[in-house]
Write a protein that holds these residues in place. Structure first.
Motif, PDB file in Angstrom:
ATOM      1  N   HIS A 117      -5.771   3.050  -6.853  1.00 13.17           N
ATOM      2  CA  HIS A 117      -4.332   3.180  -7.057  1.00 13.17           C
ATOM      3  C   HIS A 117      -4.041   2.922  -8.533  1.00 13.17           C
ATOM      4  O   HIS A 117      -3.821   1.774  -8.942  1.00 13.17           O
ATOM      5  N   THR A 125      -1.929   6.997  -5.468  1.00 12.99           N
ATOM      6  CA  THR A 125      -3.324   6.954  -5.012  1.00 12.99           C
ATOM      7  C   THR A 125      -4.147   8.000  -5.747  1.00 12.99           C
ATOM      8  O   THR A 125      -3.656   9.075  -6.093  1.00 12.99           O
ATOM      9  N   TRP A 134     -12.012   5.672  -4.557  1.00 17.15           N
ATOM     10  CA  TRP A 134     -10.565   5.790  -4.427  1.00 17.15           C
ATOM     11  C   TRP A 134      -9.902   4.587  -5.095  1.00 17.15           C
ATOM     12  O   TRP A 134     -10.547   3.588  -5.433  1.00 17.15           O
ATOM     13  N   ASP A 142       0.837  -1.207   0.000  1.00 16.04           N
ATOM     14  CA  ASP A 142       0.000   0.000   0.000  1.00 16.04           C
ATOM     15  C   ASP A 142       0.871   1.256   0.000  1.00 16.04           C
ATOM     16  O   ASP A 142       0.634   2.200   0.738  1.00 16.04           O
TER      17      ASP A 142
END
Length: 484
Positions: free
Chosen positions: A113, A105, A111, A101
């Motif tokens: 990536h 982003t 949301w 993680d």
């Protein structure tokens, strides 16, 4: 008796699908900012993969499906000796890059990536390059990878701006699958009709639930879900290349289309046409491997740690902590009670604030059991309270700001209340690029040093840090530098 052939009218593809295909096939990327940002994004994402190789839970998932499989002209997996078919290579690269993680982003109604798409893009580019060379043709160069990254970022990010898949229980990696399918199909040289088919296949595919991101089921699948999605995209694009049919109204078909079956009957909404906006504005995780809604809170906590030290105080002197934040932060990472594993801990704002207040740091290793067993962490977590500031939420959604604000206020046991520390923009934000990019390159150097001897690090850096040279390196030659 004669028979008459009746041709059924051709069904037009849903506009959402055709818009994606027209963008990947026709839109020229001319933004220098987008290419500059994609350059940093590629280095950072590869670096994240190198750090993930430090973790056995990630490394055990890598390699061919069947041990010992050899793929002629296969794609190489950076930091390993694996050379795989493009589907499995996409899974490997996507899983490595996402595991901690720590990659880029995008925050919006959904949301995600966007660099997760690099798994499919890089595997396909490397495989095609090696196939081309074997046939006496030219390989793809890194500039081609950057172009595909910009377009994949844009598809994923623009759909995410106004459409919350999380609110209907679907995981954001659905957009990785769709974006990767579109750009990989274009990289494969498919005709427009074939790319339409491929993208429609992605929309009708089975989609991941968010179950593995939330209590009580938070688990490690969230670290390989994007690798799975981007590899599935390569598989679907290759099927379309072989002539597999598409499904023109995959989204809009009554009852059985995506909208009716999975999106509460609502059509997607769009804030802007596809261009280069997402890559230009993407957020980097530079300082902390932490869910992005907490990045500014962690930065504030480190400032408060230093303040406490200057006062001769420590976390044990804290009576309470107030966290002023935005709605998405509360919805995703405001957690109380036991945390089961690293995947649970790196999505808990209280945990991510407690670690820097106690230890003065936050690293990927701080989510492991040996650190989490420190009793001081849960004691401090229990003293925290999150509440929404509606202005923070508005600024979070404002396309001109896209802030991720957090404010921390500490009350000490002796009655003192420290001044609130508020940070609106994390160091990886577009508004802090000048400050952030040198730190990003430092992060890249550190991550290379985790896996490679010094001489190999120097070769990779010489190829990577000269941007004009870098963009013209054949993809296969660059990935050969990463063979361990």
């Amino acid at each position: 008796m004669t028979t008459q052939t009746i041709n059924s009218p051709r069904i037009e593809f849903d506009k959402v699908i055709s818009d994606i295909v027209d963008y990947v096939t026709q839109y020229p990327i001319v933004s220098d900012l987008a290419y500059d940002t994609a350059y940093y994004c590629l280095l950072d994402t590869l670096g994240c993969g190198m750090e993930s190789l430090e973790y056995p839970a990630c490394k055990k998932l890598l390699g061919p499906i069947v041990t010992g499989t050899i793929v002629p002209n296969g794609a190489k997996v950076p930091g390993t000796q694996f050379q795989l078919d493009p589907v499995q290579a996409a899974f490997n690269i996507g899983t490595m890059c996402r595991w901690l993680d720590f990659n880029d982003t995008w925050l919006a109604a959904e949301w995600g990536h966007p660099s997760d798409n690099l798994g499919g893009i890089l595997a396909t580019a490397d495989w095609l390059s090696r196939e081309n060379l074997a046939k006496g043709k030219k390989p793809l160069v890194i500039r081609d990878v950057l172009t595909a990254m910009i377009k994949a970022h844009e598809i994923q990010g623009c759909i995410a701006l106004e459409n919350a898949f999380n609110k209907v229980g679907l995981d954001h990696v659905i957009l990785v699958k769709v974006a990767s399918t579109a750009v990989v199909a274009q990289m494969l040289g498919l005709e427009r009709e074939q790319i339409l088919n491929a993208v429609s296949l992605a929309w009708v595919d089975g989609h991941s639930l968010r179950t593995y991101r939330h209590t009580p089921n938070t688990g490690s699948r969230k670290s390989w879900a994007a690798g799975d999605a981007t590899s599935r995209a390569v598989r679907l694009a290759l099927m379309a290349q072989k002539g597999e049919m598409g499904y023109p109204t995959a989204l809009t078909a009554k009852t059985w289309g995506f909208y009716d079956a999975l999106f509460n009957g609502q059509a997607f909404q769009f804030q802007r046409p596809y261009g280069a906006y997402v890559m230009e504005n993407v957020l980097f995780k530079i300082s902390f491997p932490a869910e992005f809604h907490s990045q500014t809170a962690v930065e504030a906590a480190l400032q408060l740690f230093e303040k406490l030290q200057s006062m001769g105080k420590s976390a044990e002197d804290i009576e309470s902590i107030s966290i002023r934040t935005h709605e998405a932060c509360i919805r995703i990472i405001d957690k109380t009670g036991p945390l089961q594993n690293p995947a649970d801990r790196d999505h808990c704002i209280q945990y991510m604030v407690a670690i820097p207040l106690i230890f003065g740091r936050l690293t990927a290793a701080d989510y492991e059991d040996n650190i989490a067993n420190d009793e001081r962490i849960d004691v401090l977590r229990a003293k925290m309270h999150c509440y929404e500031d509606t202005h923070f939420t508005l600024d979070y959604h404002d396309p001109e700001k896209r802030s991720i604000s957090n404010g921390l206020t500490i009350k000490l046991k002796d009655g003192q209340v420290l001044d609130e520390v508020v940070i609106e923009y994390p160091v990886g934000h577009k508004r802090r690029r000048q400050e952030g990019m040198p730190l990003l390159l430092k992060k890249f150097r550190i991550n290379l040093a985790r896996q490679f001897p010094e001489a190999q690090q120097i070769r990779i850096l010489c190829a990577s840090l000269d941007k004009p040279l870098f963009e013209n390196i054949p993809v296969n030659e660059y990935l050969d530098l990463f063979v361990i």
